[in-house]
Write a protein that holds these residues in place. Structure first.
Motif, PDB file in Angstrom:
ATOM      1  N   SER A 280      16.884   2.390 -48.705  1.00 29.20           N
ATOM      2  CA  SER A 280      16.999   1.397 -49.666  1.00 29.20           C
ATOM      3  C   SER A 280      16.691   1.653 -51.009  1.00 29.20           C
ATOM      4  O   SER A 280      17.047   0.675 -52.077  1.00 29.20           O
ATOM      5  CB  SER A 280      16.299   0.207 -49.350  1.00 29.20           C
ATOM      6  N   GLY A 281      15.523   2.274 -51.293  1.00 34.55           N
ATOM      7  CA  GLY A 281      15.033   2.215 -52.377  1.00 34.55           C
ATOM      8  C   GLY A 281      13.747   1.612 -52.418  1.00 34.55           C
ATOM      9  O   GLY A 281      12.823   1.358 -53.841  1.00 34.55           O
ATOM     10  N   ALA A 282      13.452   1.345 -51.611  1.00 29.48           N
ATOM     11  CA  ALA A 282      11.914   0.551 -52.085  1.00 29.48           C
ATOM     12  C   ALA A 282      11.241   1.278 -51.647  1.00 29.48           C
ATOM     13  O   ALA A 282      11.252   2.303 -51.153  1.00 29.48           O
ATOM     14  CB  ALA A 282      12.347  -0.724 -49.986  1.00 29.48           C
ATOM     15  N   TYR A 283       9.732   1.003 -51.528  1.00 31.44           N
ATOM     16  CA  TYR A 283       8.826   1.845 -51.830  1.00 31.44           C
ATOM     17  C   TYR A 283       7.449   1.442 -50.694  1.00 31.44           C
ATOM     18  O   TYR A 283       7.018  -0.104 -50.722  1.00 31.44           O
ATOM     19  CB  TYR A 283       8.581   2.570 -52.667  1.00 31.44           C
ATOM     20  N   THR A 284       6.425   2.011 -50.283  1.00 34.58           N
ATOM     21  CA  THR A 284       4.910   1.578 -50.056  1.00 34.58           C
ATOM     22  C   THR A 284       4.063   2.618 -50.208  1.00 34.58           C
ATOM     23  O   THR A 284       4.278   4.076 -50.752  1.00 34.58           O
ATOM     24  CB  THR A 284       5.304   1.427 -48.466  1.00 34.58           C
ATOM     25  N   TYR A 285       2.584   2.101 -50.721  1.00 33.52           N
ATOM     26  CA  TYR A 285       2.118   3.412 -50.424  1.00 33.52           C
ATOM     27  C   TYR A 285       1.780   3.350 -48.908  1.00 33.52           C
ATOM     28  O   TYR A 285       0.491   2.348 -48.227  1.00 33.52           O
ATOM     29  CB  TYR A 285       1.132   2.669 -51.563  1.00 33.52           C
ATOM     30  N   ASN A 286       1.113   4.417 -48.248  1.00 35.49           N
ATOM     31  CA  ASN A 286      -0.061   4.621 -47.487  1.00 35.49           C
ATOM     32  C   ASN A 286      -0.984   5.557 -47.784  1.00 35.49           C
ATOM     33  O   ASN A 286      -0.444   6.565 -49.258  1.00 35.49           O
ATOM     34  CB  ASN A 286       1.099   5.301 -46.367  1.00 35.49           C
ATOM     35  N   SER A 287      -2.088   6.586 -46.899  1.00 34.30           N
ATOM     36  CA  SER A 287      -2.796   7.750 -47.582  1.00 34.30           C
ATOM     37  C   SER A 287      -2.150   8.853 -46.042  1.00 34.30           C
ATOM     38  O   SER A 287      -2.600   7.875 -45.060  1.00 34.30           O
ATOM     39  CB  SER A 287      -3.898   7.009 -47.523  1.00 34.30           C
ATOM     40  N   TRP A 288      -1.731   9.475 -46.723  1.00 32.86           N
ATOM     41  CA  TRP A 288      -1.999  10.686 -45.400  1.00 32.86           C
ATOM     42  C   TRP A 288      -2.760  11.682 -45.393  1.00 32.86           C
ATOM     43  O   TRP A 288      -3.729  11.645 -46.019  1.00 32.86           O
ATOM     44  CB  TRP A 288      -0.606  11.102 -45.346  1.00 32.86           C
ATOM     45  N   ASP A 289      -3.015  12.453 -43.791  1.00 32.89           N
ATOM     46  CA  ASP A 289      -3.951  13.650 -44.143  1.00 32.89           C
ATOM     47  C   ASP A 289      -3.055  14.866 -43.411  1.00 32.89           C
ATOM     48  O   ASP A 289      -2.673  14.624 -42.925  1.00 32.89           O
ATOM     49  CB  ASP A 289      -4.938  12.930 -43.219  1.00 32.89           C
ATOM     50  N   GLY A 290      -3.995  16.222 -43.942  1.00 31.55           N
ATOM     51  CA  GLY A 290      -3.413  17.063 -42.973  1.00 31.55           C
ATOM     52  C   GLY A 290      -3.202  18.374 -44.448  1.00 31.55           C
ATOM     53  O   GLY A 290      -3.074  18.511 -45.347  1.00 31.55           O
ATOM     54  N   THR A 291      -2.747  19.507 -43.870  1.00 32.04           N
ATOM     55  CA  THR A 291      -2.765  20.607 -44.358  1.00 32.04           C
ATOM     56  C   THR A 291      -1.735  20.375 -45.267  1.00 32.04           C
ATOM     57  O   THR A 291      -1.204  21.584 -46.352  1.00 32.04           O
ATOM     58  CB  THR A 291      -2.998  22.231 -43.935  1.00 32.04           C
ATOM     59  N   SER A 292      -0.439  20.004 -44.460  1.00 34.45           N
ATOM     60  CA  SER A 292       1.072  19.348 -45.563  1.00 34.45           C
ATOM     61  C   SER A 292       1.027  18.812 -47.041  1.00 34.45           C
ATOM     62  O   SER A 292       1.346  19.350 -47.646  1.00 34.45           O
ATOM     63  CB  SER A 292       1.891  19.083 -44.843  1.00 34.45           C
ATOM     64  N   PHE A 293      -0.517  18.024 -46.469  1.00 34.82           N
ATOM     65  CA  PHE A 293      -0.841  17.233 -48.265  1.00 34.82           C
ATOM     66  C   PHE A 293      -2.008  17.969 -49.111  1.00 34.82           C
ATOM     67  O   PHE A 293      -1.711  17.681 -50.178  1.00 34.82           O
ATOM     68  CB  PHE A 293      -0.961  15.618 -47.481  1.00 34.82           C
ATOM     69  N   ALA A 294      -2.199  19.042 -48.309  1.00 35.14           N
ATOM     70  CA  ALA A 294      -2.795  19.484 -49.337  1.00 35.14           C
ATOM     71  C   ALA A 294      -2.942  20.895 -49.830  1.00 35.14           C
ATOM     72  O   ALA A 294      -2.888  21.052 -51.213  1.00 35.14           O
ATOM     73  CB  ALA A 294      -5.100  20.261 -48.138  1.00 35.14           C
ATOM     74  N   SER A 295      -1.747  21.225 -49.013  1.00 27.52           N
ATOM     75  CA  SER A 295      -1.076  22.361 -49.812  1.00 27.52           C
ATOM     76  C   SER A 295      -0.314  22.472 -51.498  1.00 27.52           C
ATOM     77  O   SER A 295      -0.601  22.912 -51.920  1.00 27.52           O
ATOM     78  CB  SER A 295      -0.394  22.785 -48.378  1.00 27.52           C
ATOM     79  N   PRO A 296       0.301  21.046 -51.562  1.00 25.09           N
ATOM     80  CA  PRO A 296       1.072  20.762 -52.847  1.00 25.09           C
ATOM     81  C   PRO A 296      -0.039  20.828 -53.828  1.00 25.09           C
ATOM     82  O   PRO A 296       0.029  20.893 -54.760  1.00 25.09           O
ATOM     83  CB  PRO A 296       1.447  19.739 -52.956  1.00 25.09           C
ATOM     84  N   GLY A 297      -1.428  20.012 -53.062  1.00 29.28           N
ATOM     85  CA  GLY A 297      -2.744  19.763 -53.960  1.00 29.28           C
ATOM     86  C   GLY A 297      -3.165  20.937 -54.542  1.00 29.28           C
ATOM     87  O   GLY A 297      -2.898  21.257 -56.171  1.00 29.28           O
ATOM     88  N   ALA A 298      -3.006  21.990 -54.030  1.00 28.33           N
ATOM     89  CA  ALA A 298      -3.335  23.478 -54.503  1.00 28.33           C
ATOM     90  C   ALA A 298      -2.047  23.463 -55.472  1.00 28.33           C
ATOM     91  O   ALA A 298      -2.745  24.031 -56.252  1.00 28.33           O
ATOM     92  CB  ALA A 298      -3.606  24.729 -52.987  1.00 28.33           C
ATOM     93  N   MET A 299      -0.967  23.452 -54.911  1.00 29.87           N
ATOM     94  CA  MET A 299      -0.046  24.406 -55.863  1.00 29.87           C
ATOM     95  C   MET A 299      -0.109  23.343 -57.413  1.00 29.87           C
ATOM     96  O   MET A 299      -0.587  23.951 -58.182  1.00 29.87           O
ATOM     97  CB  MET A 299       1.537  23.758 -55.186  1.00 29.87           C
ATOM     98  N   GLY A 300      -0.245  22.202 -56.975  1.00 30.29           N
ATOM     99  CA  GLY A 300      -0.235  21.218 -58.513  1.00 30.29           C
ATOM    100  C   GLY A 300      -1.471  22.124 -58.953  1.00 30.29           C
ATOM    101  O   GLY A 300      -1.240  21.551 -60.789  1.00 30.29           O
ATOM    102  N   VAL A 301      -2.459  22.148 -58.685  1.00 31.00           N
ATOM    103  CA  VAL A 301      -3.780  22.688 -59.495  1.00 31.00           C
ATOM    104  C   VAL A 301      -3.372  24.180 -59.934  1.00 31.00           C
ATOM    105  O   VAL A 301      -3.438  24.830 -61.441  1.00 31.00           O
ATOM    106  CB  VAL A 301      -4.701  22.741 -59.051  1.00 31.00           C
ATOM    107  N   ALA A 302      -2.269  25.045 -59.818  1.00 30.08           N
ATOM    108  CA  ALA A 302      -1.733  26.306 -59.502  1.00 30.08           C
ATOM    109  C   ALA A 302      -1.011  26.393 -60.828  1.00 30.08           C
ATOM    110  O   ALA A 302      -1.388  27.274 -61.801  1.00 30.08           O
ATOM    111  CB  ALA A 302      -1.344  26.933 -58.678  1.00 30.08           C
ATOM    112  N   ALA A 303      -0.219  25.020 -60.982  1.00 27.46           N
ATOM    113  CA  ALA A 303       0.519  24.768 -62.324  1.00 27.46           C
ATOM    114  C   ALA A 303       0.182  24.896 -63.847  1.00 27.46           C
ATOM    115  O   ALA A 303       0.898  24.996 -64.566  1.00 27.46           O
ATOM    116  CB  ALA A 303       1.835  23.588 -61.658  1.00 27.46           C
ATOM    117  N   LEU A 304      -1.213  23.725 -63.539  1.00 25.88           N
ATOM    118  CA  LEU A 304      -1.918  23.052 -64.755  1.00 25.88           C
ATOM    119  C   LEU A 304      -1.643  24.938 -65.248  1.00 25.88           C
ATOM    120  O   LEU A 304      -1.712  24.421 -66.950  1.00 25.88           O
ATOM    121  CB  LEU A 304      -3.024  22.581 -64.215  1.00 25.88           C
TER     122      LEU A 304
END
Length: 168
Positions: free
Chosen positions: A144-168
Motif C-alpha cells: 500500500s506504500g505504508a511503512y513501519t520500523y522494526n528490528s530483526w535478528d539473524g544471519t539474513s540481516f548480518a550478511s547484507p551488512g557485511a556486504m555493505g562494508v565490502a562495498a565501501l
C-alpha cells in the motif's frame, strides 16, 4: 528515513521467487547469474539450502560463475545454533560454497547472536566473518506504500551488512 551502511551504493534488487516469496534453488541460481551479467559486483544470499536438495550443484555453479567474473556472493550462515561444515544435515548453502563469503551473526557484545531459546547464529570453519545480526533496525514497506520500523535478528540481516562494508 533509514540509511544503509553504504549510502552511495546503488542496490539492485533481484526477485527470484513468485509474488508470495516462494523460490527454488534454480530461481536463485538464475538470479545470481542475471545479477552478475547486469553488472552487480556483490550479491547477497540471505537464505540457505542443504546439499540434499536437488539442484544444489546448479547453485554452486552460479556462485562459481559470479566469482569467475569478478563478483562476490555473501551468504547467511543460518540460525540453527549448529557447527556447520561437518557434513551431514547441518549444511548452509550457498554460504558454505568455496567462493562465497559465509557470514555469521553477532550481538551488541560481540558474542554469537542469540536469537531465541532454540536459535543462535551457526558457527564453524566455513564462517568467514561475523557482522551485527541482533536488533538490526529495518523499514518494512507494504504494497500500500505504508511503512513501519522494526528490528530483526539473524544471519539474513548480518550478511547484507557485511556486504555493505565490502562495498565501501
Amino acid at each position: 528515513g533509514p540509511s544503509g551502511i553504504c549510502p552511495d551504493c546503488t542496490p539492485v534488487v533481484v526477485a527470484t521467487g513468485d509474488w508470495e516469496g516462494i523460490f527454488t534453488i534454480w530461481d536463485c541460481a538464475e538470479g545470481f547469474v542475471w545479477a552478475k551479467n547486469a553488472g552487480a559486483l556483490l550479491i547477497n544470499a540471505s537464505f540457505i539450502y542443504s546439499q540434499f536438495y536437488t539442484g544444489w550443484q546448479d547453485l554452486q555453479d552460479a556462485t562459481n560463475y559470479v566469482w569467475s567474473q569478478g563478483g562476490i556472493v555473501f551468504g547467511a550462515a543460518g540460525n540453527a545454533n549448529t557447527n556447520i561444515g561437518l557434513g551431514g544435515t547441518a549444511e548452509s548453502y550457498p554460504a558454505e560454497f568455496p567462493n562465497v563469503v559465509c557470514v555469521g551473526a553477532s550481538q551488541q557484545n560481540d558474542d554469537r547472536a542469540y536469537l531465541s531459546a532454540n536459535s543462535q547464529s551457526n558457527y564453524g570453519t566455513p564462517v568467514d566473518i561475523v557482522a551485527p545480526g541482533s536488533d538490526i533496525p529495518m523499514m518494512d514497506v507494504w504494497p500500500s506504500g505504508a511503512y513501519t520500523y522494526n528490528s530483526w535478528d539473524g544471519t539474513s540481516f548480518a550478511s547484507p551488512g557485511a556486504m555493505g562494508v565490502a562495498a565501501l
